[in-house]
Design a protein around this motif. Structure first.
Motif, PDB file in Angstrom:
ATOM      1  N   MET A 145       0.787  -1.315   0.025  1.00 28.62           N
ATOM      2  CA  MET A 145       0.011   0.097   0.017  1.00 28.62           C
ATOM      3  C   MET A 145       0.911   1.418   0.100  1.00 28.62           C
ATOM      4  SD  MET A 145      -3.072  -0.239  -0.260  1.00 28.62           S
ATOM      5  CE  MET A 145      -3.918   1.226   0.669  1.00 28.62           C
ATOM      6  N   ARG A 157       0.058   3.723  -3.034  1.00 32.54           N
ATOM      7  CA  ARG A 157      -0.398   4.970  -2.687  1.00 32.54           C
ATOM      8  C   ARG A 157       0.475   6.061  -3.290  1.00 32.54           C
ATOM      9  NH1 ARG A 157      -2.296   8.957  -2.597  1.00 32.54           N
ATOM     10  NH2 ARG A 157      -3.156  10.340  -0.679  1.00 32.54           N
ATOM     11  N   ARG A 158       1.662   5.869  -3.418  1.00 34.90           N
ATOM     12  CA  ARG A 158       2.625   6.917  -4.060  1.00 34.90           C
ATOM     13  C   ARG A 158       2.093   7.307  -5.589  1.00 34.90           C
ATOM     14  NH1 ARG A 158       7.371   5.387  -5.136  1.00 34.90           N
ATOM     15  NH2 ARG A 158       7.771   3.474  -3.947  1.00 34.90           N
ATOM     16  N   VAL A 169      -6.880   6.495  -1.890  1.00 35.09           N
ATOM     17  CA  VAL A 169      -6.445   5.206  -0.870  1.00 35.09           C
ATOM     18  C   VAL A 169      -7.237   3.993  -1.567  1.00 35.09           C
ATOM     19  CG1 VAL A 169      -6.659   4.207   1.134  1.00 35.09           C
ATOM     20  CG2 VAL A 169      -5.938   6.482   1.369  1.00 35.09           C
ATOM     21  N   GLU A 170      -8.529   4.495  -2.094  1.00 37.54           N
ATOM     22  CA  GLU A 170      -9.277   3.376  -2.494  1.00 37.54           C
ATOM     23  C   GLU A 170      -8.733   2.692  -3.724  1.00 37.54           C
ATOM     24  OE1 GLU A 170     -11.384   5.644   0.168  1.00 37.54           O
ATOM     25  OE2 GLU A 170     -10.546   6.508  -1.628  1.00 37.54           O
ATOM     26  N   GLU A 230      -5.991   0.561  -2.869  1.00 33.27           N
ATOM     27  CA  GLU A 230      -6.443  -0.736  -2.637  1.00 33.27           C
ATOM     28  C   GLU A 230      -6.453  -1.797  -3.655  1.00 33.27           C
ATOM     29  OE1 GLU A 230      -9.694   0.032   0.004  1.00 33.27           O
ATOM     30  OE2 GLU A 230      -8.313   0.627   1.761  1.00 33.27           O
ATOM     31  N   ASN A 278      -4.791  -5.103  -4.540  1.00 34.25           N
ATOM     32  CA  ASN A 278      -5.238  -6.436  -4.814  1.00 34.25           C
ATOM     33  C   ASN A 278      -4.997  -6.984  -6.191  1.00 34.25           C
ATOM     34  OD1 ASN A 278      -6.451  -6.550  -2.184  1.00 34.25           O
ATOM     35  ND2 ASN A 278      -8.473  -6.869  -3.028  1.00 34.25           N
TER      36      ASN A 278
END
Lengths: 180, 429
Positions: free
Chosen positions: A30, A34-35, A40-41, A44, A48
């Motif tokens: 993450m 995230r970078r 954030v979603e 994610e 996955n």
């Protein structure tokens, strides 16, 4: 921690081993995703997707490098794939330079990681991707060019513009914070 | 790297804690299950969508045919009522009214030459078979018109005909000498035109011959006796969807029973016993093997092949609707829920010693290495939440029903999706 038994279990499609590996490297994955993404979603979903590739292609991991590095590469590639449609979007109008390009590094030292991420979120996707790949993940411009499907010269100019944007935004925020 | 880049790199490389690990893992598990079943999410969705569309189309067609059949029944009923009304009107007409419509008093014909009957007029015959005009089982006292009424014109004209015929008989043969008796007649009368003219004049004034009608007895259609129970057997062939490389098609036989609480609706129950083969060069997805798969038998050993066989029992309860069409083959649609028990047999895992191959030059000279085998036999498991829907055609005999059909079976947990075809024979009682 020796993760070789966990990886061996993943090769045998054992769900328990897959869960263990997922939990072990979730935050690491993450952090990378995230970078590259603005939310954030989205990060994610990228994580996955990346772990799905890891578990279904685990037989391609030869063990000649640390698993962390192999996972990192998959996450970066997955993030780039997710961003690919927006990488060609035209950049917004150039920010007006507020100050000279040089910025007081003391401003950066006071920033938290979350604040730096917010700075990155303000960059266009193409600039953010090049900045992350070059500055954080240590890719060369040639490798970035192959990964993003651009010319090495474009990669260099995008990097320069990304730095300029970040400095400008930092300077604007610093001046704004100094106002009564 | 300048200080600016270094500070960014250090900050952004710091690992941070993120929430929702469990939620995201659950989402990933679903995708891994789908992959383990050999089905990609997109392919399963498109495959299931096609079957759903086909089922909807079949239901729509059945509904239209049922509505059309209902309209035909209504139309038949109207026609039947109309026919009954016309028959009632016909039978209400009396014999006297029919006789009075003729201009000449009628002569009732009797089947016994010379016999009298109660009607007025003379009896006579013109050489016609009396049986042609006699009604079965009817006498003059029946409320029907007389068998045949010969008007007086015919009676009188018949004498003329007979007279002409006798004249013809009396005519001398060609070449023979005419006699005095016949010559007069022959010379005076050309018999044929006279005969024709007489008959034509007679027929011109004859009342129309009336064909006696009988009150029509409606023949009711034969309804097959409703037999509410059926028992039978079927043979099944199943095909994994999408096709899996490691899995063979599966075959089996089964028993079934059905009960019809309402017309065209059937409650069905079935039990099928099937088996299939598994052969793979890689570790098996959980769909095909739910047990512990053995590890390598040595540091230089690699998995070479997995062979096995699995038996499967399916127990289903469902509902079938037979479209009420009067065709030789009747379509039916059905939906059912199945409980599946999977019973893996012996699975053989073969490992090959890659390093110490046994080639022509002996050990360490390449070639296929020696094999080591590990045998596993997992416990049986139950797989629930399997739904099947399909269509069939059935051919009905008085006591037997022959059917051919296909079902699409879909598992809720994406254990497997398959198309199952079957041929069945049922006994009705």
């Amino acid at each position: 921690m020796d993760i070789e038994p966990i990886i061996e279990g993943c090769r045998q499609q054992k769900r328990a081993s897959q869960h263990q590996l997922y939990v072990l490297f979730y935050h690491y994955a993450m952090t990378i995703a995230r970078r590259y993404t603005a939310q954030v979603e989205t990060a994610e979903e990228v994580v996955n997707d990346a772990f799905f590739k890891v578990f279904t292609k685990i037989h391609l991991y030869a063990g000649d490098q640390p698993f962390r590095f192999w996972l990192r590469r998959i996450i970066i590639n997955t993030s780039i794939d997710r961003l690919r449609s927006s990488l060609n979007a035209p950049a917004p109008d150039e920010l007006q330079p507020w100050h000279d390009a040089e910025t007081d590094t003391g401003i950066i030292e006071d920033l938290t990681r979350e604040q730096i991420l917010q700075l990155l979120d303000q960059l266009p996707p193409a600039y953010r991707a090049v900045f992350n790949l070059y500055v954080v993940d240590q890719y060369t411009h040639d490798e970035i060019a192959v990964l993003l499907g651009i010319q090495p010269g474009t990669s260099k100019s995008n990097l320069a513009r990304a730095r300029q944007h970040l400095k400008t935004i930092l300077a604007q925020d610093f001046e704004f914070s100094k106002q009564p | 790297m300048n200080d600016f880049d270094k500070y960014f790199a250090d900050k952004l490389n710091e690992e941070t804690r993120f929430p929702r690990v469990g939620k995201n893992w659950n989402a990933l598990t679903g995708r891994l299950d789908a992959y383990a079943a050999g089905v990609s999410t997109g392919a399963a969705a498109s495959s299931a969508l096609l079957w759903k569309l086909a089922a909807c189309g079949l239901l729509a067609l059945s509904g239209y045919l049922a509505w059309d059949n209902h309209n035909i029944r209504l139309e038949n009923q109207e026609l039947q009522e109309k026919l009954e009304l016309e028959v009632a009107m016909d039978t209400s007409l009396s014999p006297e009214a029919t006789v009075a419509s003729t201009e000449q008093p009628a002569t009732t014909f009797s089947d016994a030459p010379g016999a009298d009957d109660n009607t007025s007029g003379q009896t006579g015959h013109v050489g016609l078979s009396p049986a042609l005009w006699r009604q079965n089982g009817r006498t003059a006292s029946d409320q029907v018109r007389p068998a045949f009424a010969i008007p007086e014109q015919i009676k009188s004209s018949s004498d003329t005909v007979l007279a002409v015929v006798s004249d013809i008989d009396a005519m001398p043969m060609p070449g023979s000498a005419p006699t005095d008796t016949t010559q007069h007649h022959f010379s005076a009368v050309n018999p044929l035109p006279v005969l024709l003219n007489t008959l034509m004049a007679t027929t011109d004034t004859l009342p129309l011959a009336t064909i006696p009608t009988a009150a029509t007895t409606l023949i009711q259609p034969h309804h097959e006796q409703l037999r509410r129970f059926r028992v039978g057997v079927q043979v099944i062939a199943g095909f994994e969807q999408p096709p899996a490389v490691a899995l063979s098609d599966y075959h089996g036989v089964g028993l079934n029973a059905a009960y019809s609480p309402l017309k065209n609706f059937w409650l069905t129950a079935s039990a099928d016993w099937m088996s299939y083969q598994v052969q793979s060069k890689a570790y098996l997805p959980r769909r095909f093997y739910h047990g512990e798969q053995p590890k390598k038998t040595g540091p230089d050993h690699e998995l070479w092949q997995i062979d096995g066989q699995t038996k499967q029992q399916q127990y289903s309860l469902g509902l079938r609707y037979v479209v009420p069409l009067r065709f030789a083959l009747r379509p039916a649609v059905r939906i059912a829920h199945s409980w599946v028990r999977e019973n893996p047999g012996i699975f053989s895992f073969a490992f090959e010693d890659k390093l110490h191959g046994g080639g022509p030059g002996g050990p360490n000279h390449g070639g296929p290495g020696p094999k080591e085998y590990v045998v596993e036999m997992p416990e049986p498991i139950w797989k629930t939440n399997n739904w099947r829907m399909g269509a069939s055609l059935e051919y009905n005999l008085p006591r037997w029903t022959i059917s051919l059909g296909a079902d699409y079976i879909s598992s809720g947990k994406v254990y497997f999706n398959a198309v199952q075809t079957y041929a069945g024979l049922q006994y009705k009682f």
